[in-house]
Write a protein that holds these residues in place. Structure first.
Motif, PDB file in Angstrom:
ATOM      1  N   LEU A  48      49.409  -7.425 111.424  1.00 10.44           N
ATOM      2  CA  LEU A  48      49.907  -6.420 110.493  1.00 10.44           C
ATOM      3  C   LEU A  48      51.421  -6.367 110.568  1.00 10.44           C
ATOM      4  O   LEU A  48      51.980  -6.236 111.659  1.00 10.44           O
ATOM      5  CB  LEU A  48      49.315  -5.052 110.850  1.00 10.44           C
ATOM      6  CG  LEU A  48      49.735  -3.866 110.012  1.00 10.44           C
ATOM      7  CD1 LEU A  48      48.992  -3.897 108.675  1.00 10.44           C
ATOM      8  CD2 LEU A  48      49.433  -2.582 110.743  1.00 10.44           C
ATOM      9  N   THR A 105      49.574   1.424 102.375  1.00  8.77           N
ATOM     10  CA  THR A 105      49.646   2.280 103.544  1.00  8.77           C
ATOM     11  C   THR A 105      50.082   3.682 103.164  1.00  8.77           C
ATOM     12  O   THR A 105      51.013   3.863 102.404  1.00  8.77           O
ATOM     13  CB  THR A 105      50.637   1.680 104.549  1.00  8.77           C
ATOM     14  OG1 THR A 105      50.172   0.385 104.867  1.00  8.77           O
ATOM     15  CG2 THR A 105      50.717   2.520 105.793  1.00  8.77           C
ATOM     16  N   ARG A 106      49.396   4.649 103.708  1.00  8.37           N
ATOM     17  CA  ARG A 106      49.688   6.050 103.412  1.00  8.37           C
ATOM     18  C   ARG A 106      50.978   6.467 104.122  1.00  8.37           C
ATOM     19  O   ARG A 106      51.164   6.195 105.290  1.00  8.37           O
ATOM     20  CB  ARG A 106      48.525   6.902 103.897  1.00  8.37           C
ATOM     21  CG  ARG A 106      48.660   8.340 103.531  1.00  8.37           C
ATOM     22  CD  ARG A 106      47.399   9.055 104.003  1.00  8.37           C
ATOM     23  NE  ARG A 106      47.277  10.339 103.412  1.00  8.37           N
ATOM     24  CZ  ARG A 106      46.893  10.580 102.176  1.00  8.37           C
ATOM     25  NH1 ARG A 106      46.605   9.584 101.385  1.00  8.37           N
ATOM     26  NH2 ARG A 106      46.808  11.789 101.717  1.00  8.37           N
ATOM     27  N   SER A 137      43.942   5.047 103.049  1.00 12.75           N
ATOM     28  CA  SER A 137      44.927   3.987 103.210  1.00 12.75           C
ATOM     29  C   SER A 137      45.827   3.849 101.995  1.00 12.75           C
ATOM     30  O   SER A 137      46.583   2.900 101.902  1.00 12.75           O
ATOM     31  CB  SER A 137      44.234   2.646 103.456  1.00 12.75           C
ATOM     32  OG  SER A 137      43.657   2.652 104.726  1.00 12.75           O
ATOM     33  N   SER A 138      45.763   4.740 101.049  1.00 14.73           N
ATOM     34  CA  SER A 138      46.591   4.599  99.859  1.00 14.73           C
ATOM     35  C   SER A 138      47.681   5.657  99.853  1.00 14.73           C
ATOM     36  O   SER A 138      47.524   6.717 100.402  1.00 14.73           O
ATOM     37  CB  SER A 138      45.738   4.716  98.600  1.00 14.73           C
ATOM     38  OG  SER A 138      45.130   5.970  98.555  1.00 14.73           O
ATOM     39  N   ILE A 180      41.782  -1.155 108.132  1.00 13.93           N
ATOM     40  CA  ILE A 180      41.499  -2.556 107.809  1.00 13.93           C
ATOM     41  C   ILE A 180      40.030  -2.828 108.101  1.00 13.93           C
ATOM     42  O   ILE A 180      39.591  -2.697 109.245  1.00 13.93           O
ATOM     43  CB  ILE A 180      42.399  -3.491 108.644  1.00 13.93           C
ATOM     44  CG1 ILE A 180      43.868  -3.166 108.369  1.00 13.93           C
ATOM     45  CG2 ILE A 180      42.077  -4.947 108.360  1.00 13.93           C
ATOM     46  CD1 ILE A 180      44.820  -3.733 109.387  1.00 13.93           C
ATOM     47  N   SER A 197      47.871   3.553 112.803  1.00 15.16           N
ATOM     48  CA  SER A 197      48.622   4.700 112.293  1.00 15.16           C
ATOM     49  C   SER A 197      49.875   4.885 113.137  1.00 15.16           C
ATOM     50  O   SER A 197      50.046   4.254 114.172  1.00 15.16           O
ATOM     51  CB  SER A 197      47.757   5.963 112.327  1.00 15.16           C
ATOM     52  OG  SER A 197      47.388   6.254 113.660  1.00 15.16           O
ATOM     53  N   GLU A 234      49.233   5.274 107.789  1.00 14.33           N
ATOM     54  CA  GLU A 234      47.928   4.896 108.295  1.00 14.33           C
ATOM     55  C   GLU A 234      47.358   3.785 107.430  1.00 14.33           C
ATOM     56  O   GLU A 234      47.481   3.826 106.214  1.00 14.33           O
ATOM     57  CB  GLU A 234      46.983   6.094 108.267  1.00 14.33           C
ATOM     58  CG  GLU A 234      45.617   5.786 108.847  1.00 14.33           C
ATOM     59  CD  GLU A 234      44.766   7.029 108.926  1.00 14.33           C
ATOM     60  OE1 GLU A 234      44.046   7.303 107.952  1.00 14.33           O
ATOM     61  OE2 GLU A 234      44.842   7.727 109.961  1.00 14.33           O
ATOM     62  N   ARG A 235      46.751   2.812 108.069  1.00 16.23           N
ATOM     63  CA  ARG A 235      46.120   1.705 107.352  1.00 16.23           C
ATOM     64  C   ARG A 235      44.775   1.433 107.992  1.00 16.23           C
ATOM     65  O   ARG A 235      44.682   1.240 109.203  1.00 16.23           O
ATOM     66  CB  ARG A 235      47.011   0.462 107.415  1.00 16.23           C
ATOM     67  CG  ARG A 235      46.353  -0.809 106.942  1.00 16.23           C
ATOM     68  CD  ARG A 235      46.755  -1.168 105.526  1.00 16.23           C
ATOM     69  NE  ARG A 235      45.930  -2.222 104.999  1.00 16.23           N
ATOM     70  CZ  ARG A 235      46.299  -3.491 104.852  1.00 16.23           C
ATOM     71  NH1 ARG A 235      47.503  -3.857 105.167  1.00 16.23           N
ATOM     72  NH2 ARG A 235      45.479  -4.372 104.348  1.00 16.23           N
TER      73      ARG A 235
END
Length: 170
Positions: A80, A34-35, A59-60, A130, A102, A127-128
């Motif tokens: 999540l 997750t960022r 997402s990184s 999926i 997010s 933020e992720r």
């Protein structure tokens, strides 16, 4: 002399193999990371350099938020882990074939141990993205947040688009 050359070549091939393995591992894991960008504003969808980036790549960056995706006959369920947040701190959208979660997180804790004062804090936006296994009907989606776990139920559909999803508490 030939033995030294062979040894150097062997080490070079081994190093290339290790590097390639790390790159594959990083690419596979980037969807689960997750960022977290200190100082970023809510709704900022740009990378650190101000340019728009692809959803999985965005997402990184900071930490892992474990997620599970379950497929049923008529819906997709995404769970999540997101402890320590309020339901109003989430932004949830369906963008194409991704569920994007997010928000902003602020953590601050101070304590005293003997002569030491310990202060811990972390602030920033996360933020992720999926990947969804199938098209979903975002208009009929439901989201619940309980005990640090966000659960989003997405009915299957043939249409794609973009829609915000409100989080409910039990």
């Amino acid at each position: 002399m030939a033995n030294m050359r062979q040894l150097r070549e062997g080490i070079g091939h081994a190093w290339d193999s290790v590097l390639e393995g790390w790159q594959r591992l990083y690419q596979r894991a980037s969807g689960a990371i997750t960022r977290f960008r200190p100082g970023a504003k809510a709704g900022d969808t740009h990378g650190g350099d101000g340019s728009d980036t692809a959803l999985p790549a965005r997402s990184s960056g900071w930490g892992v938020m474990a997620a599970e995706v379950f497929e049923g006959d008529d819906q997709v369920v995404v769970r999540l882990e997101a402890p320590g947040l309020d339901r109003d701190q989430f932004g949830i959208e369906v963008r194409g074939d991704h569920l994007v979660v997010s928000g902003e997180k602020g953590y601050q804790r101070e304590r005293t141990e003997g002569r030491y004062r310990i202060a811990e804090c972390a602030y920033g936006r996360f933020e992720r993205a999926i990947p969804l296994p199938d098209a979903v009907d975002a208009d009929r989606a439901r989201a619940r947040y309980r005990n640090g776990v966000l659960e989003v139920e997405l009915p299957r559909s043939g249409a794609t688009g973009r829609r915000r999803i409100q989080v409910q508490t039990d």
